[in-house]
Design a protein around this motif. Structure first.
Motif, PDB file in Angstrom:
ATOM      1  N   LYS A  35       0.875  -1.117  -0.098  1.00 52.61           N
ATOM      2  CA  LYS A  35       0.008   0.137   0.021  1.00 52.61           C
ATOM      3  C   LYS A  35       0.852   0.993  -0.285  1.00 52.61           C
TER       4      LYS A  35
ATOM      5  N   LYS B 141       0.872   5.661  -0.799  1.00 52.60           N
ATOM      6  CA  LYS B 141       0.283   6.971  -0.518  1.00 52.60           C
ATOM      7  C   LYS B 141       0.340   8.036  -1.858  1.00 52.60           C
ATOM      8  N   ASP B 142      -0.570   8.262  -2.550  1.00 53.37           N
ATOM      9  CA  ASP B 142      -0.594   9.147  -3.544  1.00 53.37           C
ATOM     10  C   ASP B 142      -0.001  10.666  -3.086  1.00 53.37           C
ATOM     11  N   ASP B 143      -0.175  11.609  -4.126  1.00 53.62           N
ATOM     12  CA  ASP B 143       0.346  13.000  -3.744  1.00 53.62           C
ATOM     13  C   ASP B 143      -0.700  13.739  -2.864  1.00 53.62           C
ATOM     14  N   GLU B 144      -1.845  13.254  -2.889  1.00 54.69           N
ATOM     15  CA  GLU B 144      -2.754  13.883  -1.794  1.00 54.69           C
ATOM     16  C   GLU B 144      -2.799  13.320  -0.565  1.00 54.69           C
ATOM     17  N   GLY B 145      -2.221  12.223  -0.370  1.00 55.32           N
ATOM     18  CA  GLY B 145      -2.056  11.511   0.924  1.00 55.32           C
ATOM     19  C   GLY B 145      -3.086  10.488   0.885  1.00 55.32           C
ATOM     20  N   ASN B 146      -3.908  10.139  -0.281  1.00 49.51           N
ATOM     21  CA  ASN B 146      -4.712   9.006  -0.188  1.00 49.51           C
ATOM     22  C   ASN B 146      -4.180   7.475  -0.379  1.00 49.51           C
ATOM     23  N   ARG B 147      -4.590   6.619   0.496  1.00 48.84           N
ATOM     24  CA  ARG B 147      -4.021   5.400   0.678  1.00 48.84           C
ATOM     25  C   ARG B 147      -4.641   4.723  -0.696  1.00 48.84           C
ATOM     26  N   VAL B 148      -3.514   4.085  -1.578  1.00 45.97           N
ATOM     27  CA  VAL B 148      -3.592   3.610  -2.854  1.00 45.97           C
ATOM     28  C   VAL B 148      -2.779   2.274  -2.946  1.00 45.97           C
TER      29      VAL B 148
ATOM     30  N   PRO C 225       3.016   4.499  -5.479  1.00 49.40           N
ATOM     31  CA  PRO C 225       1.548   4.296  -6.279  1.00 49.40           C
ATOM     32  C   PRO C 225       1.834   3.405  -7.697  1.00 49.40           C
TER      33      PRO C 225
END
Length: 639
Positions: free
Chosen positions: A448, A450-457, A483
């Motif tokens: 897992k 984190k993308d640039d917005e801090g979302n877990r991806v 990611p």
């Protein structure tokens, strides 16, 4: 034997839970009740049967249905067997088949009511599922073109049949090992079955003009096998194999299952002591190792057909991520019979060959509906791709994996078209490493991120530089927790460099040794891909930071960091940072001084953070510069 006994006693304080389960009943008693279990349904399925004993026969409980692992020695099927596997998958398994890296197949979505019927129908054509799971000797792999290719010196299928006759379906070898046991035996000059990646590896060798096998032992995920300094003739192979399994059965550890593979016993007692015990158990002296003869990757590297010894061809069907179907397996059996002799060979890289296609039959074969349906996958990014099961069908999976691998391959095919190229990209959905990402040219381990917005991806750990040809070598970690949408660009930059600087017909494995890791540290290569991602994908700048074929940095990180900074400065400002440099220092008495925002002022498209990074890379005083690429990689995340 004394060293092995002491090692076992030191690790015998407590048995693991699986060993306790093994003592509850005989696996053969469970097999004898298979029809009763099928009729009883899930409501009457004993926990120990679903969690362990049914796995001895390839049946893995997935909660609502079963996955069935089918044993295919050496990956070799005749048309009747291939047809039956396809029929079973179509009738009982949602028409789905996975081709695996052990050159066998997995059927999925089988209802408990059909498990006895499926095993019976497979047995009718000589196919067993015995010992394809848990603590058993698993399917034995070899060259998929064993016995027929020009580079095949020793045909190994008769030996595989002999080894399997020792263990398969014999109760005395069923579920008696401390852990799973993988075997590979290669009689060819090309390494087409990851021959250094198993518990026991018989590797083609020559000693005093005699062909046989050098022995390598104890591989596991992340670790390649050790040279045992042993040479055996084909006639001696069964004796060594039996003695090896006996020692592992007798002295292998049974406490911590994460540390129970043969590797850990070898690690504790030493390879020399183990070999002495092996000779004593077999009551054979066994010669010291000869010359290992593995010279190349797959003999059909980069091609979908290869000429065989008898003048016919083997034709390779590239199966993306090993995702096949019962319908297509039936079609493959029929197509193989129509244009060849009906033989099918499954491969370590999850593809299949149809054998003995006459030269005059090739045009009609290539025009057939089956071959046409898979023709689009005949690209460097699909041909040698491996991907294990992901979240859809595996409880350990962290990412979907197979779809991710396919999407990546399509992306690269459109972005970086390369002719006469070979790239091995292996995907594992979790740290267990079933996709053997560790020995790939470019490897992916699911995680897992984190993308640039801090979302877990969904993400991957990215690996570079695994080796599989004359010897095996684990890849280096290039990036952690990327990611997947970002990772595809990092791979693109590596492959663009490959396309730009490769020699004619050069594999990525050879290119990585000759160009990438010879000229640059892996820290520098990580920065190279990250800075290009930052420049191109995040900032949208029409600039590319390129590697040079003969850098002056000598793989020394502080030099690489400084020279990369100088190059970035010129790339983004069109000006030279210094008039000249000598090693790490400008040559002028009073070198040019800049401020943290200088690059941004000269090029407003460059954000202040990136300007500061370049400032830190190129400060006129070496003592004031950034020291390692790792701190720059962290800083680039803020750009």
């Amino acid at each position: 034997m004394e060293a092995l006994q002491k090692a076992k006693e030191a690790r015998s304080k407590k048995e693991n839970k699986i060993e306790a389960i093994k003592k509850l009943k005989s696996p053969m008693d469970v097999f004898a009740r298979l029809e009763e279990i099928a009729k009883g349904g899930y409501a009457n399925l004993a926990k120990e049967e679903s969690s362990y004993f049914l796995k001895c026969f390839g049946l893995f409980d997935k909660g609502e249905d079963f996955m069935l692992r089918v044993r295919i020695p050496g990956g070799q099927l005749n048309a009747t067997q291939a047809q039956r596997i396809g029929e079973v998958a179509k009738a009982y398994g949602n028409d789905y088949i996975d081709i695996t890296t052990r050159m066998q197949v997995e059927l999925r979505y089988i209802d408990i009511s059909n498990i006895a019927t499926v095993l019976k129908q497979l047995d009718e054509v000589g196919i067993t599922t015995f010992q394809t799971g848990v603590d058993n000797p698993r399917n034995i792999v070899t060259d998929p073109l064993d016995g027929v290719a020009y580079d095949n010196i020793i045909e190994t299928k008769p030996l595989i049949d002999t080894l399997q006759s020792i263990i398969a379906t014999h109760p005395e070898w069923l579920s008696v090992l401390p852990r799973k046991f993988n075997t590979g035996i290669l009689g060819s000059l090309s390494n087409s079955c990851n021959i250094f990646g198993h518990d026991c590896n018989f590797v083609l060798a020559q000693k005093d003009g005699i062909f046989g096998f050098n022995i390598y032992l104890g591989a596991r995920v992340g670790v390649q096998a050790k040279d045992a300094n042993l040479f055996v003739t084909p006639e001696e192979v069964p004796s060594l194999f039996s003695a090896l399994l006996t020692l592992f059965k007798r002295y292998g550890y049974r406490d911590n299952r994460n540390k129970n593979r043969l590797h850990f016993l070898l690690q504790d007692v030493g390879i020399e002591a183990f070999v002495r015990a092996l000779k004593k158990e077999a009551q054979m002296p066994f010669a010291q190792a000869g010359v290992t003869m593995v010279q190349s990757q797959n003999i059909a590297l980069g091609a979908n057909k290869v000429l065989l010894k008898d003048g016919t061809f083997a034709y390779k069907l590239v199966v993306p991520s090993g995702i096949f179907s019962g319908s297509d397996m039936i079609a493959a059996a029929q197509t193989a019979q129509t244009y060849g002799n009906g033989e099918i060979r499954l491969t370590y890289d999850q593809n299949l060959y149809m054998l003995h296609i006459a030269p005059e039959a090739l045009p009609a074969l290539e025009a057939s509906s089956l071959v046409q349906a898979y023709a689009k996958y005949h690209t460097p990014y699909f041909q040698d791709m491996i991907a294990c099961a992901g979240t859809k069908t595996c409880s350990f999976g962290v990412i979907p994996n197979k779809p991710d691998a396919i999407e990546m391959a399509h992306f690269l095919s459109s972005e970086v078209a390369i002719e006469n190229a070979a790239v091995r990209m292996n995907w594992s959905a979790c740290p267990k490493g079933c996709g053997v990402h560790g020995i790939a040219d470019i490897g992916f381990e699911g995680c897992k991120a984190k993308d640039d917005e801090g979302n877990r991806v969904d993400g991957v750990h990215l690996f570079l530089g695994g080796k599989i040809t004359r010897g095996a070598k684990e890849a280096h970690t290039l990036h952690k927790s990327l990611p997947i949408d970002e990772a595809k660009h990092h791979v693109k930059y590596l492959l663009q460099t490959y396309a730009a600087f490769k020699n004619r017909g050069e594999t990525f494995e050879a290119f990585e040794s000759r160009f990438l890791s010879r000229n640059y540290s892996y820290q520098a290569l990580a920065f190279f891909t990250k800075i290009n991602y930052t420049l191109q994908e995040k900032l949208g700048l029409d600039v590319t930071f390129e590697l040079e074929p003969s850098p002056k940095s000598g793989r020394k990180e502080e030099y690489e960091l400084f020279y990369f900074g100088l190059k970035l400065y010129k790339l983004l400002t069109k000006e030279k940072r210094f008039e000249a440099v000598d090693g790490l220092s400008p040559t002028l008495v009073k070198p040019k001084s800049i401020k943290r925002d200088t690059v941004s002022r000269l090029n407003p498209a460059v954000p202040p953070k990136l300007s500061e990074i370049i400032y830190n890379m190129t400060h006129e005083k070496p003592s004031e510069r950034a020291q390692v690429f790792s701190e720059l990689l962290v800083a680039l995340k803020e750009v």
